[in-house]
Motif scaffolding. Sequence first.
Motif, mmCIF file in Angstrom:
data_model
loop_
_atom_site.group_PDB
_atom_site.id
_atom_site.type_symbol
_atom_site.label_atom_id
_atom_site.label_comp_id
_atom_site.label_asym_id
_atom_site.label_seq_id
_atom_site.Cartn_x
_atom_site.Cartn_y
_atom_site.Cartn_z
ATOM 1 N N MET A 1 -33.138 19.621 9.246
ATOM 2 C CA MET A 1 -32.216 20.641 8.822
ATOM 3 C C MET A 1 -30.797 20.125 8.998
ATOM 4 S SD MET A 1 -32.075 24.450 10.233
ATOM 5 C CE MET A 1 -30.537 25.191 10.477
ATOM 6 N N LYS A 2 -30.048 20.309 7.953
ATOM 7 C CA LYS A 2 -28.670 19.859 7.965
ATOM 8 C C LYS A 2 -27.782 21.051 8.321
ATOM 9 C CE LYS A 2 -25.783 16.931 5.243
ATOM 10 N NZ LYS A 2 -25.570 16.298 3.983
ATOM 11 N N MET A 3 -26.797 20.814 9.208
ATOM 12 C CA MET A 3 -25.915 21.893 9.644
ATOM 13 C C MET A 3 -24.485 21.555 9.228
ATOM 14 S SD MET A 3 -25.753 23.656 13.396
ATOM 15 C CE MET A 3 -24.851 22.414 14.273
ATOM 16 N N ASN A 4 -23.820 22.508 8.596
ATOM 17 C CA ASN A 4 -22.435 22.276 8.210
ATOM 18 C C ASN A 4 -21.500 22.907 9.246
ATOM 19 O OD1 ASN A 4 -22.367 24.998 7.679
ATOM 20 N ND2 ASN A 4 -22.501 24.776 5.453
ATOM 21 N N TRP A 5 -20.191 22.720 9.070
ATOM 22 C CA TRP A 5 -19.215 23.206 10.056
ATOM 23 C C TRP A 5 -19.173 24.731 10.124
ATOM 24 C CZ3 TRP A 5 -15.119 26.146 8.376
ATOM 25 C CH2 TRP A 5 -14.838 26.117 7.016
ATOM 26 N N GLY A 6 -19.452 25.459 9.077
ATOM 27 C CA GLY A 6 -19.465 26.928 9.088
ATOM 28 C C GLY A 6 -20.569 27.466 9.986
ATOM 29 N N THR A 7 -21.742 26.852 9.915
ATOM 30 C CA THR A 7 -22.853 27.257 10.775
ATOM 31 C C THR A 7 -22.518 26.954 12.236
ATOM 32 O OG1 THR A 7 -24.374 26.723 8.967
ATOM 33 C CG2 THR A 7 -25.340 27.029 11.136
ATOM 34 N N GLY A 8 -21.895 25.834 12.481
ATOM 35 C CA GLY A 8 -21.493 25.458 13.845
ATOM 36 C C GLY A 8 -20.505 26.456 14.441
ATOM 37 N N ILE A 9 -19.536 26.870 13.645
ATOM 38 C CA ILE A 9 -18.553 27.858 14.119
ATOM 39 C C ILE A 9 -19.237 29.179 14.425
ATOM 40 C CG2 ILE A 9 -16.575 29.266 13.408
ATOM 41 C CD1 ILE A 9 -15.446 26.805 12.031
ATOM 42 N N ALA A 10 -20.167 29.607 13.569
ATOM 43 C CA ALA A 10 -20.887 30.861 13.793
ATOM 44 C C ALA A 10 -21.709 30.801 15.075
ATOM 45 C CB ALA A 10 -21.768 31.178 12.593
ATOM 46 N N ILE A 11 -22.355 29.664 15.326
ATOM 47 C CA ILE A 11 -23.151 29.507 16.558
ATOM 48 C C ILE A 11 -22.249 29.536 17.782
ATOM 49 C CG2 ILE A 11 -24.581 27.873 17.850
ATOM 50 C CD1 ILE A 11 -25.849 27.067 15.157
ATOM 51 N N VAL A 12 -21.147 28.801 17.748
ATOM 52 C CA VAL A 12 -20.207 28.774 18.878
ATOM 53 C C VAL A 12 -19.640 30.174 19.127
ATOM 54 C CG1 VAL A 12 -17.960 27.907 19.649
ATOM 55 C CG2 VAL A 12 -19.637 26.340 18.687
ATOM 56 N N LEU A 13 -19.276 30.873 18.069
ATOM 57 C CA LEU A 13 -18.747 32.239 18.208
ATOM 58 C C LEU A 13 -19.800 33.171 18.801
ATOM 59 C CD1 LEU A 13 -15.904 33.183 17.402
ATOM 60 C CD2 LEU A 13 -16.954 34.336 15.477
ATOM 61 N N GLY A 14 -21.024 33.068 18.352
ATOM 62 C CA GLY A 14 -22.110 33.888 18.887
ATOM 63 C C GLY A 14 -22.351 33.610 20.359
ATOM 64 N N LEU A 15 -22.345 32.327 20.758
ATOM 65 C CA LEU A 15 -22.515 31.970 22.167
ATOM 66 C C LEU A 15 -21.360 32.484 23.021
ATOM 67 C CD1 LEU A 15 -23.930 28.337 21.846
ATOM 68 C CD2 LEU A 15 -25.158 30.395 22.578
ATOM 69 N N PHE A 16 -20.153 32.398 22.497
ATOM 70 C CA PHE A 16 -18.991 32.900 23.229
ATOM 71 C C PHE A 16 -19.089 34.413 23.443
ATOM 72 C CE2 PHE A 16 -14.617 34.603 23.212
ATOM 73 C CZ PHE A 16 -14.164 34.007 24.383
ATOM 74 N N ILE A 17 -19.471 35.162 22.416
ATOM 75 C CA ILE A 17 -19.625 36.612 22.532
ATOM 76 C C ILE A 17 -20.720 36.948 23.545
ATOM 77 C CG2 ILE A 17 -20.368 38.690 21.276
ATOM 78 C CD1 ILE A 17 -18.855 37.522 18.831
ATOM 79 N N ALA A 18 -21.827 36.205 23.515
ATOM 80 C CA ALA A 18 -22.907 36.430 24.485
ATOM 81 C C ALA A 18 -22.426 36.147 25.907
ATOM 82 C CB ALA A 18 -24.111 35.553 24.137
ATOM 83 N N PHE A 19 -21.631 35.102 26.070
ATOM 84 C CA PHE A 19 -21.064 34.748 27.376
ATOM 85 C C PHE A 19 -20.171 35.870 27.915
ATOM 86 C CE2 PHE A 19 -17.385 32.755 29.546
ATOM 87 C CZ PHE A 19 -18.046 32.207 30.643
ATOM 88 N N ILE A 20 -19.281 36.394 27.097
ATOM 89 C CA ILE A 20 -18.389 37.475 27.492
ATOM 90 C C ILE A 20 -19.184 38.742 27.809
ATOM 91 C CG2 ILE A 20 -16.518 38.999 26.709
ATOM 92 C CD1 ILE A 20 -15.589 36.164 27.393
#
Length: 148
Positions: A1-20
Amino acid sequence: MKMNWGTGIAIVLGLFIAFILYFVIRISTEEKYDFDLVTEEYYKKELVFQKEMDDEANSSTLKSNISGKKIPEGWMLTFPENIDYSKISGTVTLYRPSNKKLDFEIPLKLSSSELLIPDERMVPGRWNTIVQWNYEGEDYLYKKEITY
């Protein structure tokens, strides 16, 4: 599976929200982070606000008001010297904004013009001192924020 920068940003944002959210839920449910910033029956106290203002105005008409100072034995409240301390009645309330479990009230029964609040009852930190007292049918109020 190939991941582009948009998917990476969405994952990072989701992890940050879960962390908070993890920390918000943890702080709001654990006992050691419990801070009560208002008093019990807050709205009832607001209804008697005008009486408190009148009582504080009465206190300002005295030659000298109550004074407080820290001494090695605790917190010393000194009542005005020009009044008969045996005719004073009322209560002293010490309110701890950060922890309502530490709040306490002492009835006024003076044997001199000074009242000692023992050091054992006072935990270091900020306290609101409220002295509601009556002298010869006139109500007085003294409020002071102290750092013990």
